[in-house]
Write an enzyme that holds these catalytic residues in place. Sequence first.
Site, PDB file in Angstrom:
ATOM      1  N   THR A   1       0.823  -1.207   0.000  1.00  0.00           N
ATOM      2  CA  THR A   1       0.000   0.000   0.000  1.00  0.00           C
ATOM      3  C   THR A   1       0.863   1.266   0.000  1.00  0.00           C
ATOM      4  O   THR A   1       2.013   1.233   0.447  1.00  0.00           O
ATOM      5  CB  THR A   1      -0.893  -0.001   1.263  1.00  0.00           C
ATOM      6  N   ASP A   2       0.275   2.372  -0.436  1.00  0.00           N
ATOM      7  CA  ASP A   2       0.989   3.661  -0.365  1.00  0.00           C
ATOM      8  C   ASP A   2       1.049   4.189   1.075  1.00  0.00           C
ATOM      9  O   ASP A   2       1.788   5.130   1.361  1.00  0.00           O
ATOM     10  CB  ASP A   2       0.325   4.703  -1.283  1.00  0.00           C
ATOM     11  N   GLU A   3       0.258   3.571   1.996  1.00  0.00           N
ATOM     12  CA  GLU A   3       0.197   4.105   3.361  1.00  0.00           C
ATOM     13  C   GLU A   3       1.522   3.924   4.100  1.00  0.00           C
ATOM     14  O   GLU A   3       1.762   4.585   5.108  1.00  0.00           O
ATOM     15  CB  GLU A   3      -0.966   3.461   4.128  1.00  0.00           C
TER      16      GLU A   3
ATOM     17  N   TYR B   1      -1.789  -0.431  11.044  1.00  0.00           N
ATOM     18  CA  TYR B   1      -1.929  -1.098   9.733  1.00  0.00           C
ATOM     19  C   TYR B   1      -0.725  -0.812   8.847  1.00  0.00           C
ATOM     20  O   TYR B   1      -0.068  -1.737   8.348  1.00  0.00           O
ATOM     21  CB  TYR B   1      -3.222  -0.639   9.036  1.00  0.00           C
TER      22      TYR B   1
ATOM     23  N   LYS C   1       2.266  -3.305   7.377  1.00  0.00           N
ATOM     24  CA  LYS C   1       2.546  -3.480   5.936  1.00  0.00           C
ATOM     25  C   LYS C   1       3.993  -3.087   5.633  1.00  0.00           C
ATOM     26  O   LYS C   1       4.668  -3.736   4.841  1.00  0.00           O
ATOM     27  CB  LYS C   1       1.577  -2.650   5.082  1.00  0.00           C
TER      28      LYS C   1
HETATM   29  P1  NAD Z   1      -9.549  -7.345   2.353  1.00  0.00           P
HETATM   30  O1  NAD Z   1      -9.505  -7.039   3.806  1.00  0.00           O
HETATM   31  O2  NAD Z   1     -10.795  -7.058   1.584  1.00  0.00           O
HETATM   32  O3  NAD Z   1      -9.236  -8.904   2.114  1.00  0.00           O
HETATM   33  C1  NAD Z   1      -8.212  -9.569   2.797  1.00  0.00           C
HETATM   34  C2  NAD Z   1      -8.370 -11.066   2.550  1.00  0.00           C
HETATM   35  O4  NAD Z   1      -7.294 -11.741   3.220  1.00  0.00           O
HETATM   36  C3  NAD Z   1      -9.682 -11.644   3.100  1.00  0.00           C
HETATM   37  O5  NAD Z   1     -10.263 -12.499   2.144  1.00  0.00           O
HETATM   38  C4  NAD Z   1      -9.232 -12.418   4.335  1.00  0.00           C
HETATM   39  O6  NAD Z   1     -10.068 -13.535   4.631  1.00  0.00           O
HETATM   40  C5  NAD Z   1      -7.820 -12.849   3.928  1.00  0.00           C
HETATM   41  N1  NAD Z   1      -6.973 -13.095   5.092  1.00  0.00           N
HETATM   42  C6  NAD Z   1      -6.787 -12.275   6.170  1.00  0.00           C
HETATM   43  N2  NAD Z   1      -5.973 -12.872   7.063  1.00  0.00           N
HETATM   44  C7  NAD Z   1      -5.611 -14.066   6.528  1.00  0.00           C
HETATM   45  C8  NAD Z   1      -4.777 -15.138   6.962  1.00  0.00           C
HETATM   46  N3  NAD Z   1      -4.135 -15.075   8.148  1.00  0.00           N
HETATM   47  N4  NAD Z   1      -4.631 -16.221   6.156  1.00  0.00           N
HETATM   48  C9  NAD Z   1      -5.282 -16.296   4.970  1.00  0.00           C
HETATM   49  N5  NAD Z   1      -6.088 -15.317   4.511  1.00  0.00           N
HETATM   50  C10 NAD Z   1      -6.254 -14.218   5.275  1.00  0.00           C
HETATM   51  O7  NAD Z   1      -8.293  -6.598   1.734  1.00  0.00           O
HETATM   52  P2  NAD Z   1      -8.141  -5.881   0.305  1.00  0.00           P
HETATM   53  O8  NAD Z   1      -8.699  -4.525   0.394  1.00  0.00           O
HETATM   54  O9  NAD Z   1      -8.622  -6.825  -0.747  1.00  0.00           O
HETATM   55  O10 NAD Z   1      -6.558  -5.747   0.237  1.00  0.00           O
HETATM   56  C11 NAD Z   1      -5.758  -6.780  -0.346  1.00  0.00           C
HETATM   57  C12 NAD Z   1      -4.300  -6.393  -0.243  1.00  0.00           C
HETATM   58  O11 NAD Z   1      -4.090  -5.161  -0.944  1.00  0.00           O
HETATM   59  C13 NAD Z   1      -3.834  -6.146   1.191  1.00  0.00           C
HETATM   60  O12 NAD Z   1      -2.533  -6.669   1.318  1.00  0.00           O
HETATM   61  C14 NAD Z   1      -3.825  -4.629   1.334  1.00  0.00           C
HETATM   62  O13 NAD Z   1      -2.856  -4.204   2.255  1.00  0.00           O
HETATM   63  C15 NAD Z   1      -3.475  -4.220  -0.086  1.00  0.00           C
HETATM   64  N6  NAD Z   1      -3.989  -2.890  -0.504  1.00  0.00           N
HETATM   65  C16 NAD Z   1      -5.303  -2.575  -0.334  1.00  0.00           C
HETATM   66  C17 NAD Z   1      -5.769  -1.342  -0.779  1.00  0.00           C
HETATM   67  C18 NAD Z   1      -7.232  -0.966  -0.656  1.00  0.00           C
HETATM   68  O14 NAD Z   1      -7.582   0.182  -0.945  1.00  0.00           O
HETATM   69  N7  NAD Z   1      -8.116  -1.858  -0.260  1.00  0.00           N
HETATM   70  C19 NAD Z   1      -4.896  -0.451  -1.392  1.00  0.00           C
HETATM   71  C20 NAD Z   1      -3.551  -0.808  -1.542  1.00  0.00           C
HETATM   72  C21 NAD Z   1      -3.116  -2.055  -1.108  1.00  0.00           C
HETATM   73  P1  TYD Z   2     -10.814   3.987   4.281  1.00  0.00           P
HETATM   74  O1  TYD Z   2     -11.763   3.585   3.211  1.00  0.00           O
HETATM   75  O2  TYD Z   2     -10.972   3.394   5.640  1.00  0.00           O
HETATM   76  O3  TYD Z   2      -9.336   3.755   3.707  1.00  0.00           O
HETATM   77  P2  TYD Z   2      -7.896   4.215   4.318  1.00  0.00           P
HETATM   78  O4  TYD Z   2      -8.061   4.585   5.739  1.00  0.00           O
HETATM   79  O5  TYD Z   2      -7.084   2.978   4.125  1.00  0.00           O
HETATM   80  O6  TYD Z   2      -7.435   5.363   3.450  1.00  0.00           O
HETATM   81  O7  TYD Z   2     -10.886   5.568   4.444  1.00  0.00           O
HETATM   82  C1  TYD Z   2     -10.652   6.433   3.346  1.00  0.00           C
HETATM   83  C2  TYD Z   2     -10.693   7.834   3.888  1.00  0.00           C
HETATM   84  O8  TYD Z   2     -12.037   8.125   4.297  1.00  0.00           O
HETATM   85  C3  TYD Z   2      -9.814   8.021   5.111  1.00  0.00           C
HETATM   86  O9  TYD Z   2      -9.254   9.338   5.057  1.00  0.00           O
HETATM   87  C4  TYD Z   2     -10.781   7.926   6.277  1.00  0.00           C
HETATM   88  C5  TYD Z   2     -12.086   8.461   5.687  1.00  0.00           C
HETATM   89  N1  TYD Z   2     -13.336   7.876   6.208  1.00  0.00           N
HETATM   90  C6  TYD Z   2     -14.384   8.715   6.593  1.00  0.00           C
HETATM   91  O10 TYD Z   2     -14.280   9.939   6.522  1.00  0.00           O
HETATM   92  N2  TYD Z   2     -15.541   8.138   7.031  1.00  0.00           N
HETATM   93  C7  TYD Z   2     -15.692   6.780   7.130  1.00  0.00           C
HETATM   94  O11 TYD Z   2     -16.769   6.319   7.581  1.00  0.00           O
HETATM   95  C8  TYD Z   2     -14.610   5.933   6.720  1.00  0.00           C
HETATM   96  C9  TYD Z   2     -14.735   4.437   6.816  1.00  0.00           C
HETATM   97  C10 TYD Z   2     -13.450   6.521   6.256  1.00  0.00           C
END
Ligand code: NAD
Ligand code: TYD
Length: 354
Positions: free
Chosen positions: A132-134, A158, A162
Amino acid sequence: MIIVTGGAGFIGANFVLDWLRDCDEPIVNVDNLTYAGNAETLAPLAGDPRHIFSQVDICDRAAIDALFVTYRPHAILHFAAESHVDRSINGPAEFVQTNVVGTFTLLEAARAYWNGLAGDEKAAFRFLHVSTDEVFGSLNPTDPAFNEHTAYAPNSPYSASKAASDHFVRAYHHTYGLPTLTTNCSNNYGPYQFPEKLIPLTIINAIGGKKLPVYGDGKNVRDWLYVTDHCAAIRTVLQKGVPGETYNIGGWNEQANIDVVHTLCRTLDELRPSASGTAYAAQIEFVKDRPGHDRRYAIDATRIERELGWRPAETFETGIRKTVLWYLEHPEWVAGVTSGSYRHWMETHYAGTV
Ligand code: NAD
Ligand code: TYD
């Protein structure tokens, strides 16, 4: 054959569905189905021999070793994680366990397997780590966007977990020569996202007549990328990425949270006007801010575009419209997630088979 971890989650499931739509190479989908894992999302693949679902924890070394031995993948794509910042603030332990110990376990299993390969098979193997970019921390309004050389400065449990996992991946390349690839992507949105995240939460709360919570002053900025663009970028990195390198992925699309929420409200006003005729924006409520809330993220995606030829296909306008339409057209998926019935989907549909 490839292994995907976390393929029942938001991005992983989109990746699996896209991959099997476009090619016949089988996937072993390793996911232990936490609250964020939704087997119902994978329903279109029921009975498809190209999709092998394995309900395994990535921290279970023996089970992961067995999958490598049985399926002999040419790559492992690692999506599995605890992914929600707010949950990491309330309970960081799970984040250390899955994101750090889990990634370490996969690296060890992959290293043992890769050491046993020879010739072309060994040269072709890849460990692709989805991050992630975070990990780069928070930007001021005029700072340049994150690039691949930006120093890590994670601020939430988080992002710290990561960042730790990214460091282990880097070290396994540097120390052992494991052919790793790391991607750092901005905020994703699109179909099948669990409604604890801003965009699905806003859509579902809006049509449910509930408040739309906006943290703090709503001016925190995120870069948003449509999920299938992220999946395409990962495939590009898998094909063309240079082992040991990292690639930033983003949508060139910085938006303040309040603007995102207003865009969603306007789109819903057009596509599904409220019964009372009141604009959905009337449901917006500013609430207490998230502790340590990062102010701004922005991604410089020049490298992946110039070196690997990837570009996002969707704009924010087209992506948001598709996303809103998807949630409106899939009330059964939304109902399953909001009622919690999705957690029993495996038992009812696959009783005794996993
Ligand atoms: P998500 O939370 O929707 O899904 C995570 C999945 O991992 C779930 O299906 C969960 O059951 C599985 N999981 C969790 N713990 C596990 C374990 N111990 N063993 C096996 N499976 C396990 O997450 P996402 O949003 O799909 O993100 C996927 C990846 O992309 C993550 O690594 C996250 O850090 C990265 N990412 C997410 C975003 C975003 O905006 N969602 C952006 C950049 C990077
Ligand atoms: P989120 O979807 O939780 O992603 P991340 O924290 O990984 O960026 O949140 C996106 C942005 O929206 C973040 O700045 C927090 C804000 N946010 C709200 O303002 N209200 C909400 O109910 C949630 C879930 C997030």
